[in-house]
Design a protein around this motif. Structure first.
Motif, PDB file in Angstrom:
ATOM      1  N   PHE A  92      12.941   5.727   7.032  1.00 30.89           N
ATOM      2  CA  PHE A  92      11.689   6.416   7.320  1.00 30.89           C
ATOM      3  C   PHE A  92      10.732   5.508   8.093  1.00 30.89           C
ATOM      4  O   PHE A  92      10.033   5.958   9.004  1.00 30.89           O
ATOM      5  N   ALA A  93      10.712   4.224   7.723  1.00 25.23           N
ATOM      6  CA  ALA A  93       9.786   3.297   8.374  1.00 25.23           C
ATOM      7  C   ALA A  93      10.102   3.158   9.860  1.00 25.23           C
ATOM      8  O   ALA A  93       9.212   3.220  10.711  1.00 25.23           O
ATOM      9  N   SER A  94      11.381   2.973  10.192  1.00 26.68           N
ATOM     10  CA  SER A  94      11.752   2.789  11.592  1.00 26.68           C
ATOM     11  C   SER A  94      11.621   4.076  12.398  1.00 26.68           C
ATOM     12  O   SER A  94      11.384   4.039  13.608  1.00 26.68           O
ATOM     13  N   THR A  95      11.743   5.234  11.737  1.00 25.42           N
ATOM     14  CA  THR A  95      11.654   6.514  12.443  1.00 25.42           C
ATOM     15  C   THR A  95      10.211   6.975  12.603  1.00 25.42           C
ATOM     16  O   THR A  95       9.826   7.475  13.662  1.00 25.42           O
ATOM     17  N   LEU A  96       9.408   6.789  11.566  1.00 24.30           N
ATOM     18  CA  LEU A  96       8.065   7.368  11.548  1.00 24.30           C
ATOM     19  C   LEU A  96       6.951   6.367  11.821  1.00 24.30           C
ATOM     20  O   LEU A  96       5.823   6.764  12.094  1.00 24.30           O
ATOM     21  N   ASN A  97       7.259   5.072  11.731  1.00 22.92           N
ATOM     22  CA  ASN A  97       6.197   4.084  11.897  1.00 22.92           C
ATOM     23  C   ASN A  97       6.688   2.867  12.661  1.00 22.92           C
ATOM     24  O   ASN A  97       6.233   1.752  12.446  1.00 22.92           O
ATOM     25  N   GLY A  98       7.640   3.061  13.566  1.00 19.25           N
ATOM     26  CA  GLY A  98       8.250   1.936  14.267  1.00 19.25           C
ATOM     27  C   GLY A  98       7.331   1.234  15.237  1.00 19.25           C
ATOM     28  O   GLY A  98       7.495   0.057  15.528  1.00 19.25           O
ATOM     29  N   GLY A  99       6.339   1.942  15.793  1.00 14.17           N
ATOM     30  CA  GLY A  99       5.476   1.316  16.793  1.00 14.17           C
ATOM     31  C   GLY A  99       4.044   1.145  16.355  1.00 14.17           C
ATOM     32  O   GLY A  99       3.186   0.785  17.151  1.00 14.17           O
ATOM     33  N   GLY A 100       3.757   1.443  15.081  1.00 11.00           N
ATOM     34  CA  GLY A 100       2.384   1.342  14.603  1.00 11.00           C
ATOM     35  C   GLY A 100       1.985  -0.085  14.281  1.00 11.00           C
ATOM     36  O   GLY A 100       2.810  -0.982  14.128  1.00 11.00           O
ATOM     37  N   ALA A 101       0.684  -0.280  14.168  1.00  5.65           N
ATOM     38  CA  ALA A 101       0.179  -1.610  13.824  1.00  5.65           C
ATOM     39  C   ALA A 101       0.416  -1.927  12.350  1.00  5.65           C
ATOM     40  O   ALA A 101       0.560  -3.083  11.974  1.00  5.65           O
ATOM     41  N   LEU A 102       0.465  -0.902  11.500  1.00  6.53           N
ATOM     42  CA  LEU A 102       0.643  -1.088  10.063  1.00  6.53           C
ATOM     43  C   LEU A 102       2.090  -0.814   9.685  1.00  6.53           C
ATOM     44  O   LEU A 102       2.410   0.158   9.017  1.00  6.53           O
ATOM     45  N   ARG A 103       2.968  -1.681  10.127  1.00  5.82           N
ATOM     46  CA  ARG A 103       4.384  -1.513   9.819  1.00  5.82           C
ATOM     47  C   ARG A 103       4.738  -2.199   8.504  1.00  5.82           C
ATOM     48  O   ARG A 103       4.154  -3.218   8.165  1.00  5.82           O
ATOM     49  N   PRO A 104       5.725  -1.665   7.756  1.00  4.40           N
ATOM     50  CA  PRO A 104       6.123  -2.282   6.491  1.00  4.40           C
ATOM     51  C   PRO A 104       6.990  -3.519   6.717  1.00  4.40           C
ATOM     52  O   PRO A 104       7.432  -3.808   7.827  1.00  4.40           O
ATOM     53  N   VAL A 105       7.265  -4.236   5.621  1.00  2.00           N
ATOM     54  CA  VAL A 105       7.932  -5.523   5.729  1.00  2.00           C
ATOM     55  C   VAL A 105       9.389  -5.374   6.172  1.00  2.00           C
ATOM     56  O   VAL A 105       9.956  -6.301   6.762  1.00  2.00           O
ATOM     57  N   THR A 106      10.025  -4.240   5.901  1.00  2.00           N
ATOM     58  CA  THR A 106      11.400  -4.053   6.364  1.00  2.00           C
ATOM     59  C   THR A 106      11.473  -4.112   7.891  1.00  2.00           C
ATOM     60  O   THR A 106      12.424  -4.645   8.461  1.00  2.00           O
ATOM     61  N   LEU A 107      10.453  -3.578   8.556  1.00  3.35           N
ATOM     62  CA  LEU A 107      10.401  -3.677  10.013  1.00  3.35           C
ATOM     63  C   LEU A 107       9.980  -5.075  10.446  1.00  3.35           C
ATOM     64  O   LEU A 107      10.323  -5.513  11.544  1.00  3.35           O
ATOM     65  N   ALA A 136       8.070   5.332 -12.037  1.00  2.00           N
ATOM     66  CA  ALA A 136       7.189   4.589 -11.134  1.00  2.00           C
ATOM     67  C   ALA A 136       7.909   3.382 -10.546  1.00  2.00           C
ATOM     68  O   ALA A 136       7.761   3.076  -9.354  1.00  2.00           O
ATOM     69  N   LEU A 137       8.683   2.686 -11.368  1.00  5.24           N
ATOM     70  CA  LEU A 137       9.381   1.500 -10.891  1.00  5.24           C
ATOM     71  C   LEU A 137      10.403   1.848  -9.815  1.00  5.24           C
ATOM     72  O   LEU A 137      10.419   1.221  -8.734  1.00  5.24           O
ATOM     73  N   PHE A 138      11.239   2.839 -10.074  1.00  4.46           N
ATOM     74  CA  PHE A 138      12.248   3.209  -9.080  1.00  4.46           C
ATOM     75  C   PHE A 138      11.602   3.761  -7.811  1.00  4.46           C
ATOM     76  O   PHE A 138      12.096   3.537  -6.709  1.00  4.46           O
ATOM     77  N   THR A 139      10.496   4.472  -7.965  1.00  2.00           N
ATOM     78  CA  THR A 139       9.777   4.988  -6.793  1.00  2.00           C
ATOM     79  C   THR A 139       9.240   3.850  -5.952  1.00  2.00           C
ATOM     80  O   THR A 139       9.369   3.851  -4.717  1.00  2.00           O
ATOM     81  N   PHE A 140       8.632   2.861  -6.593  1.00  2.00           N
ATOM     82  CA  PHE A 140       8.080   1.724  -5.854  1.00  2.00           C
ATOM     83  C   PHE A 140       9.183   0.953  -5.143  1.00  2.00           C
ATOM     84  O   PHE A 140       9.025   0.567  -3.974  1.00  2.00           O
ATOM     85  N   LEU A 141      10.299   0.722  -5.829  1.00  2.00           N
ATOM     86  CA  LEU A 141      11.390  -0.023  -5.217  1.00  2.00           C
ATOM     87  C   LEU A 141      11.957   0.723  -4.013  1.00  2.00           C
ATOM     88  O   LEU A 141      12.313   0.096  -3.003  1.00  2.00           O
ATOM     89  N   GLN A 195       1.513   6.380  11.093  1.00  2.00           N
ATOM     90  CA  GLN A 195       0.455   6.296  10.093  1.00  2.00           C
ATOM     91  C   GLN A 195       1.068   5.885   8.756  1.00  2.00           C
ATOM     92  O   GLN A 195       2.097   6.440   8.341  1.00  2.00           O
ATOM     93  N   ALA A 196       0.420   4.938   8.080  1.00  2.00           N
ATOM     94  CA  ALA A 196       0.965   4.469   6.800  1.00  2.00           C
ATOM     95  C   ALA A 196       1.007   5.589   5.774  1.00  2.00           C
ATOM     96  O   ALA A 196       1.965   5.699   5.000  1.00  2.00           O
ATOM     97  N   TRP A 197      -0.016   6.445   5.739  1.00  2.00           N
ATOM     98  CA  TRP A 197      -0.013   7.506   4.741  1.00  2.00           C
ATOM     99  C   TRP A 197       1.066   8.541   5.041  1.00  2.00           C
ATOM    100  O   TRP A 197       1.494   9.271   4.144  1.00  2.00           O
ATOM    101  N   GLY A 198       1.504   8.622   6.302  1.00  2.00           N
ATOM    102  CA  GLY A 198       2.635   9.478   6.610  1.00  2.00           C
ATOM    103  C   GLY A 198       3.903   8.992   5.929  1.00  2.00           C
ATOM    104  O   GLY A 198       4.735   9.792   5.474  1.00  2.00           O
ATOM    105  N   LEU A 199       4.060   7.666   5.843  1.00  2.00           N
ATOM    106  CA  LEU A 199       5.202   7.103   5.121  1.00  2.00           C
ATOM    107  C   LEU A 199       5.121   7.417   3.628  1.00  2.00           C
ATOM    108  O   LEU A 199       6.155   7.629   2.975  1.00  2.00           O
ATOM    109  N   VAL A 200       3.904   7.433   3.086  1.00  2.00           N
ATOM    110  CA  VAL A 200       3.735   7.767   1.668  1.00  2.00           C
ATOM    111  C   VAL A 200       4.266   9.169   1.385  1.00  2.00           C
ATOM    112  O   VAL A 200       5.013   9.395   0.421  1.00  2.00           O
ATOM    113  N   GLY A 220       0.808  -1.207   0.000  1.00  2.00           N
ATOM    114  CA  GLY A 220       0.000   0.000   0.000  1.00  2.00           C
ATOM    115  C   GLY A 220       0.845   1.262   0.000  1.00  2.00           C
ATOM    116  O   GLY A 220       0.560   2.219  -0.732  1.00  2.00           O
ATOM    117  N   VAL A 221       1.908   1.268   0.819  1.00  2.00           N
ATOM    118  CA  VAL A 221       2.795   2.433   0.873  1.00  2.00           C
ATOM    119  C   VAL A 221       3.501   2.619  -0.470  1.00  2.00           C
ATOM    120  O   VAL A 221       3.631   3.745  -0.974  1.00  2.00           O
TER     121      VAL A 221
END
Length: 272
Positions: free
Chosen positions: A208-223, A195-200, A133-138, A71-72
């Motif tokens: 960004f994920a560990s700083t902005l979404n480290g404790g959320g329920a909707l964490r990305p796969v890197t976390l 689009a491809l490089f952006t998605f990758l 928030q996931a949209w914050g990561l976007v 989604g992100v």
């Protein structure tokens, strides 16, 4: 003699390719290796008793993280192209004043370390109450992707023949109509590349994920991968199984979009 040179070049190419792909093979190998054989010395080059426990754990625990990353990634692509495509069209064809300054600003933006931007976003997100928030990561991922996408698309759109735009203008099309009906369809390769490089980038983001979404329920796969790594608990088969599963979307996209990327990255090499 020519045949020998070709054979040597092919052999060297195969050896270099094998060396580059060996980490991928080792990732798959470890993902299938049972936990009790993980510290065997020397390690098994081929998993003699393969296990799928790591993959079972992935699909039991990591699917929400994979969904968040998807989604992100897609959200970042949409936001990035929505901002970068009109900006690139303006820089390439409308020739605004201060274009050189804007180009320099885009290059400087590419040089800013991600951790500095992440800390800035963290302070702003805490004040706004939108941390975890996931949209914050976007939004955060788009700030890295937009300058790169603008540079790629500007180079591509600079190569669009001016006659096409003049013909659209003669037919009564304004700048917006020309952009939507002429420039975007012609810029398909550049759009796919951006689009491809952006998605990758968004898919593989950790800072960004560990700083902005480290404790959320909707964490990305890197976390999700990072969750398996601890001081006393390193589940390497689960870690590598997650890495294998997380690599599949990126690999599939690269295979599907490779011809568009090849055309997109060479765009702008020939000027009007």
């Amino acid at each position: 003699m020519t045949g020998r040179r070709t054979l040597w070049k092919t052999g060297i190419g195969l050896v270099l390719t094998a060396l580059m792909l060996f980490p991928v093979y080792w990732m798959v190998n470890v993902s299938l290796t049972p936990a009790d054989r993980m510290r065997k010395d020397p390690p098994d080059l081929v998993p003699l008793n393969p296990t799928f426990d790591g993959y079972r754990k992935v699909f039991a625990e990591q699917l929400p993280y994979l969904g968040t990353s998807l989604g992100v990634g897609l959200g970042t692509v949409v936001l990035t192209l929505a901002v970068a495509a009109p900006a690139a069209f303006a820089l390439a064809k409308l020739r605004p004043r201060g274009r050189g300054v804007l180009d320099l600003a885009l290059l400087i933006a590419q040089m800013v370390p991600g951790i500095i931007m992440a800390l800035g976003f963290y302070g702003a997100y805490v004040n706004l109450g939108i941390i975890n928030q996931a949209w914050g990561l976007v939004i955060a991922d788009s700030t890295i992707a937009v300058p790169f996408a603008v540079l790629i698309l500007t180079a591509f759109m600079s190569g669009i023949p001016g006659e096409l735009l003049q013909a659209a203008k003669i037919d009564g099309a304004g700048p917006f109509r020309t952009f939507v009906s002429v420039v975007l369809p012609v810029s398909r390769n550049g759009m796919v590349t951006a689009a491809l490089f952006t998605f990758l980038w968004a898919w593989s983001d950790f800072v960004f994920a560990s700083t902005l979404n480290g404790g959320g329920a909707l964490r990305p796969v890197t976390l999700g991968i990072f969750k398996y790594i601890g001081n006393n608990n390193q589940e390497w088969n689960a870690i590598m199984a997650t890495a294998v599963v997380a690599s599949v979307p990126a690999a599939v996209l690269l295979v599907i979009a490779q011809r568009f990327v090849a055309a997109g990255v060479t765009a702008g090499a020939v000027k009007e």
